[in-house]
Write a protein that holds these residues in place. Structure first.
Motif, mmCIF file in Angstrom:
data_model
loop_
_atom_site.group_PDB
_atom_site.id
_atom_site.type_symbol
_atom_site.label_atom_id
_atom_site.label_comp_id
_atom_site.label_asym_id
_atom_site.label_seq_id
_atom_site.Cartn_x
_atom_site.Cartn_y
_atom_site.Cartn_z
ATOM 1 N N LEU A 140 -97.092 47.786 -17.225
ATOM 2 C CA LEU A 140 -96.343 47.330 -18.403
ATOM 3 C C LEU A 140 -95.994 45.847 -18.316
ATOM 4 O O LEU A 140 -95.329 45.314 -19.212
ATOM 5 C CB LEU A 140 -95.061 48.163 -18.549
ATOM 6 N N TYR A 162 -93.930 44.319 -16.333
ATOM 7 C CA TYR A 162 -92.502 44.077 -16.126
ATOM 8 C C TYR A 162 -92.296 43.396 -14.779
ATOM 9 O O TYR A 162 -92.961 43.743 -13.792
ATOM 10 C CB TYR A 162 -91.713 45.396 -16.120
ATOM 11 N N ASP A 194 -86.960 41.066 -24.068
ATOM 12 C CA ASP A 194 -87.136 42.159 -25.015
ATOM 13 C C ASP A 194 -87.807 41.678 -26.295
ATOM 14 O O ASP A 194 -88.224 40.515 -26.397
ATOM 15 C CB ASP A 194 -85.802 42.859 -25.300
ATOM 16 N N ARG A 235 -85.560 51.670 -25.655
ATOM 17 C CA ARG A 235 -86.961 51.568 -26.083
ATOM 18 C C ARG A 235 -87.876 51.424 -24.869
ATOM 19 O O ARG A 235 -88.928 52.067 -24.774
ATOM 20 C CB ARG A 235 -87.143 50.358 -27.012
ATOM 21 N N ASN A 236 -87.497 50.563 -23.946
ATOM 22 C CA ASN A 236 -88.324 50.335 -22.759
ATOM 23 C C ASN A 236 -88.272 51.522 -21.806
ATOM 24 O O ASN A 236 -89.271 51.833 -21.153
ATOM 25 C CB ASN A 236 -87.878 49.040 -22.065
ATOM 26 N N MET A 266 -88.149 54.614 -22.726
ATOM 27 C CA MET A 266 -89.066 55.609 -23.281
ATOM 28 C C MET A 266 -90.527 55.267 -22.982
ATOM 29 O O MET A 266 -91.351 56.155 -22.784
ATOM 30 C CB MET A 266 -88.843 55.754 -24.794
ATOM 31 N N LYS A 267 -90.841 53.962 -22.916
ATOM 32 C CA LYS A 267 -92.200 53.556 -22.535
ATOM 33 C C LYS A 267 -92.493 54.001 -21.101
ATOM 34 O O LYS A 267 -93.571 54.528 -20.799
ATOM 35 C CB LYS A 267 -92.344 52.035 -22.629
ATOM 36 N N ILE A 268 -91.532 53.760 -20.225
ATOM 37 C CA ILE A 268 -91.707 54.132 -18.817
ATOM 38 C C ILE A 268 -91.796 55.650 -18.671
ATOM 39 O O ILE A 268 -92.655 56.180 -17.960
ATOM 40 C CB ILE A 268 -90.545 53.575 -17.970
ATOM 41 N N LYS A 269 -90.919 56.348 -19.373
ATOM 42 C CA LYS A 269 -90.909 57.809 -19.295
ATOM 43 C C LYS A 269 -92.240 58.396 -19.769
ATOM 44 O O LYS A 269 -92.784 59.320 -19.153
ATOM 45 C CB LYS A 269 -89.760 58.360 -20.128
ATOM 46 N N LYS A 270 -92.765 57.844 -20.838
ATOM 47 C CA LYS A 270 -94.051 58.327 -21.368
ATOM 48 C C LYS A 270 -95.170 58.101 -20.352
ATOM 49 O O LYS A 270 -96.055 58.958 -20.180
ATOM 50 C CB LYS A 270 -94.372 57.617 -22.680
ATOM 51 N N SER A 271 -95.124 56.966 -19.663
ATOM 52 C CA SER A 271 -96.164 56.652 -18.677
ATOM 53 C C SER A 271 -96.063 57.527 -17.431
ATOM 54 O O SER A 271 -97.040 57.662 -16.685
ATOM 55 C CB SER A 271 -96.071 55.186 -18.274
#
Length: 459
Positions: free
Chosen positions: A392, A394, A410, A445-446, A448-453
């Motif tokens: 991502l 980060y 962000d 928001r970020n 949820m991106k990590i959780k999805k990955s």
């Protein structure tokens, strides 16, 4: 007293500030909990002066919608401030990004926020940094105003003064604060208006209230009605937002007038009984958007302080030897709750210990929606998480205890810092994220991106 103090535990770090950290304390025998603000006087030359002012102002207040201050003790380089523990976490915990929350809940929180602000102003005190990150919830879901680091007295013995200090969070600050001088009450009211929009729409209307900001310029010209976040509001809710976010401070309504607005007096059904798919006329349209909130059920959120530490340096990958040291030195983190709060405020040295996390203590954790269990070991979870952070793009870094600090800019080009801690609980691994600095909505928001990955390893 020394023996008694030894029975207090540091349970978890609730957040970091410009001068130190906020920690949760729990007493081993009674299970009572308090929040402890640890101020490192060496971090800033005016730290003692600022914290002393904050403590004196905070002590003037006693209201059900304001976090109570329980006491203070000092050491040569450290000040401890003891506060009421709000186990429900921050208000942004209840706001789903780009969606918001059920209007009936938003109405409840707005009433409690305005009641707290009305009390503050009656005491001649202005908060100057109202935002969801500084609004906490107790165990019963009642809103509590917190963090008085930017508060000041604007009225004394019936005489009101204009303020000239630029302070607050840019997305929530009133336009007159950027110009000065300004009146305290309408500036606080403006910030409440931004919170109102965030609760119903799940997004902020602008980055800053200036003509240079396109969204705010459109608001001033009244050409933004069909755009978000305004298109997500009903006519009645939009009417209230328009009044609270009037550019001219003198034209804004008073807090008592806002409480009389039609939207504040709509009879909303209980959120549990409101049919999401087929809302009746009493439900605001944004109730339809609540279905996706179910994705967050079962996890919870953390309070944090307004300002925070500098961004961490970049670290790309954990080398095998570094990972081995990280695993070896990982702290055992305990989660349980302080007997009399007064007993914390003693002149002897405080001694705190830590104990492992258990299922029983887990129930006492502060509520947050940004944690989940995984099926993998601590080592594999750490490697997988760091791999996702690299994918991502980060920036991240880890400390000897295994806490990973993530830093990025962000969507609004503002700095966002949050932390991930991988904890063992009764043989299972818990990945726990908390906001350190920045916007709560952007943090989620970020997350949820990590959780999805990481979906493949999430239980």
């Amino acid at each position: 007293m020394d023996k008694f103090v030894d029975e207090w535990l540091i349970i978890q770090t609730l957040g970091e500030g410009a001068y130190g950290e906020v920690k949760l304390l729990v007493h081993q025998v009674s299970g009572e909990a308090v929040a402890m603000k640890v101020v490192d006087l060496r971090k800033c030359k005016d730290a003692k002066e600022c914290v002393t002012k904050e403590e004196k102002i905070h002590k003037l207040m006693m209201h059900p919608n304001i976090i109570r201050i329980l006491g203070k003790r000092e050491e040569p380089n450290t000040i401890y401030i003891f506060l009421e523990y709000a186990s429900g976490g921050e208000l942004f915990n209840k706001i789903e990004p780009d969606i918001g929350m059920y209007a009936g809940d938003a109405q409840k929180y707005m009433k409690q926020l305005l009641n707290g602000m009305e009390y503050l102003h009656s005491k001649g005190i202005t908060h100057r940094d109202i935002k969801p990150e500084n609004l906490l919830l107790d165990e019963h879901g009642n809103l509590k105003i917190s963090d008085f680091g930017m508060a000041t007295i604007f009225r004394l013995r019936g005489k009101q003064r204009l303020l000239d200090k630029k302070c607050g969070t840019l997305s929530y600050v009133a336009p007159e604060v950027l110009k000065q001088p300004y009146y305290a009450e309408p500036a606080d009211l403006w910030s409440c208006g931004i919170v109102f929009v965030a609760m119903l729409a799940g997004e902020l209307p602008w980055d800053e209230p200036t003509q240079e900001c396109r969204e705010y310029s459109q608001w001033m010209k009244d050409t933004c009605i069909t755009q978000t976040p305004w298109s997500k509001l009903t006519n009645v809710a939009f009417s209230l937002a328009r009044k609270m976010l009037t550019h001219e401070p003198k034209a804004r309504p008073t807090l008592s007038q806002i409480l009389q607005h039609p939207w504040m007096n709509i009879k909303f059904p209980d959120s549990a009984s409101c049919d999401i798919d087929e809302p009746d006329n009493a439900c605001e349209p944004n109730a339809k958007r609540q279905a996706s909130i179910a994705d967050y059920e079962g996890s919870h959120e953390t309070p944090t302080v307004t300002s925070s530490q500098p961004a961490p340096r970049i670290a790309n990958n954990i080398a095998p030897e570094r990972l081995a040291i990280l695993m070896q030195n990982r702290e055992q983190v305990c989660f349980s709750q302080p007997t009399s709060n007064d007993d914390l405020i003693v002149n002897s040295q405080l001694h705190f210990t830590q104990s492992p996390l258990t299922q029983n203590n887990f129930q006492k954790l502060i509520k947050r929606m940004t944690r989940f269990f995984v099926k993998t070991s601590c080592e594999k979870t750490t490697m997988q998480l760091c791999k996702v952070l690299d994918q991502l793009c980060y920036n991240w870094n880890s400390d000897p205890s295994g806490v990973i600090t993530i830093s990025l800019m962000d969507a609004k080009r503002m700095q966002l810092v949050f932390k991930a801690n991988i904890l063992e609980m009764d043989g299972k691994m818990l990945v726990d994220f908390r906001l350190s600095k920045g916007c709560g909505l952007e943090f989620k928001r970020n997350f949820m991106k990590i959780k999805k990955s990481l979906q493949d390893i999430i239980c």
